[in-house]
Design an enzyme around this catalytic site. Structure first.
Site, PDB file in Angstrom:
ATOM      1  N   VAL A 107      43.439  71.948  33.933  1.00  0.00           N
ATOM      2  CA  VAL A 107      42.734  70.959  34.756  1.00  0.00           C
ATOM      3  C   VAL A 107      43.632  69.791  35.128  1.00  0.00           C
ATOM      4  CG1 VAL A 107      40.494  71.564  33.753  1.00  0.00           C
ATOM      5  CG2 VAL A 107      41.839  69.721  32.717  1.00  0.00           C
ATOM      6  N   HIS A 123      38.560  76.023  35.550  1.00  0.00           N
ATOM      7  CA  HIS A 123      37.940  75.011  34.688  1.00  0.00           C
ATOM      8  C   HIS A 123      37.850  73.652  35.367  1.00  0.00           C
ATOM      9  CE1 HIS A 123      39.138  77.570  30.924  1.00  0.00           C
ATOM     10  NE2 HIS A 123      38.117  78.070  31.602  1.00  0.00           N
ATOM     11  N   CYS A 134      23.412  63.483  43.112  1.00  0.00           N
ATOM     12  CA  CYS A 134      23.505  63.879  44.519  1.00  0.00           C
ATOM     13  C   CYS A 134      24.718  64.752  44.827  1.00  0.00           C
ATOM     14  CB  CYS A 134      23.515  62.638  45.419  1.00  0.00           C
ATOM     15  SG  CYS A 134      25.048  61.664  45.366  1.00  0.00           S
ATOM     16  N   GLN A 222      54.342  83.424  22.238  1.00  0.00           N
ATOM     17  CA  GLN A 222      53.904  84.407  21.262  1.00  0.00           C
ATOM     18  C   GLN A 222      52.993  85.412  21.951  1.00  0.00           C
ATOM     19  OE1 GLN A 222      55.071  84.435  18.182  1.00  0.00           O
ATOM     20  NE2 GLN A 222      56.112  82.446  18.327  1.00  0.00           N
ATOM     21  N   ALA A 238      57.876  79.585  29.749  1.00  0.00           N
ATOM     22  CA  ALA A 238      57.610  79.876  31.160  1.00  0.00           C
ATOM     23  C   ALA A 238      58.593  79.131  32.056  1.00  0.00           C
ATOM     24  CB  ALA A 238      56.175  79.478  31.511  1.00  0.00           C
TER      25      ALA A 238
END
Length: 256
Positions: A107, A123, A134, A222, A238
């Site tokens: 997020v 999410h 509203c 992992q 990554a």
């Protein structure tokens, strides 16, 4: 770590190089490499609360000021970090693939800040908010009013302002989930990045893609709970693996 360090499965490179449809699922792991703290990290006042005590509708209605201040605190933390090379590598991969969908459980808005265009936020987004009555989108300034000791309210109807994130006990946005499943059905290659694969329904998306015929690869520090089901498992950061992977794919495309 250099690009030459990684020995990628040839089939993964070949499939990515010729793929016209690719889907990617990202989780907390890729954001952690940017220094994004999880809501379980210590933080002064907030150490006294469990996330489940703040991230739910009942807590919000009971004490909206407290919950709004917690999210104001989390937004400030997120603004202090930057997208990492993993985020930018996915932007580059998107430019290579005609039909690319980035599905994220995060997020923190880092994918959009990096430049990703086709982002499905399962999410929600910490930097968005809206009125619970509203539905009007709320400016961030409205939420910051909670720091003054009173709940932020909608200037149109007076309803309470809440962050546009999925809380405990809430369903994922139907439109986002439908878009994610559709991307899984179309994908020729599916990458699962930095997710432990324990929170459903997001955890099931890689397997949905595999059932539909996609080549599925996992990138993680992992092995995840579903790592044994993957066609390829790439262990590491990554932010290191994705840039090297995209570089290998670019080279294969140019050679072909």
């Amino acid at each position: 770590m250099s690009k030459e360090t990684f020995a990628f499965p040839p089939e993964l490179i070949e499939r990515l190089a010729r793929a016209r449809s690719v889907a990617v699922l990202t989780g907390a792991g890729i954001s952690a490499e940017s220094g994004v703290p999880t809501f379980r990290d210590p933080g002064g006042l907030w150490e006294r609360f469990r996330p489940e005590e703040l991230a739910n509708v009942q807590a919000f209605l009971r004490n909206p000021d407290l919950v709004q201040r917690w999210y104001a605190y989390r937004r400030r933390l997120v603004r202090e970090v930057e997208p990492n090379p993993g985020h930018y590598a996915l932007v580059e991969l998107e430019r290579m693939v005609p039909d690319f969908t980035l599905i994220t459980q995060n997020v923190d808005n880092l994918h959009r800040r990096a430049g990703s265009q086709r982002v499905v936020e399962l999410h929600g987004n910490l930097l968005r908010s809206y009125c619970i009555d509203c539905g009007r989108p709320a400016d961030e300034v409205d939420l910051e009013a909670a720091a003054e000791g009173k709940p932020a309210r909608c200037p149109t109807c007076g309803g309470l302002i809440r962050p546009d994130v999925v809380w405990f006990g809430e369903m994922l946005p139907e439109e986002a989930l439908a878009e994610a499943y559709a991307a899984c059905e179309r994908a020729e290659v599916f990458l699962s990045v930095g997710t432990s694969a324990v929170v459903y329904p997001a955890a099931g998306l890689p397997l949905e893609a595999k059932r539909a015929g996609a080549y599925v690869a996992e990138i993680n520090l992992q092995p995840s709970a579903i790592a044994d089901e993957m066609d390829a498992l790439l262990l590491g950061k990554a932010g290191e693996i994705l840039p090297a992977l995209v570089a290998a794919v670019r080279q294969a495309r140019n050679a072909g």
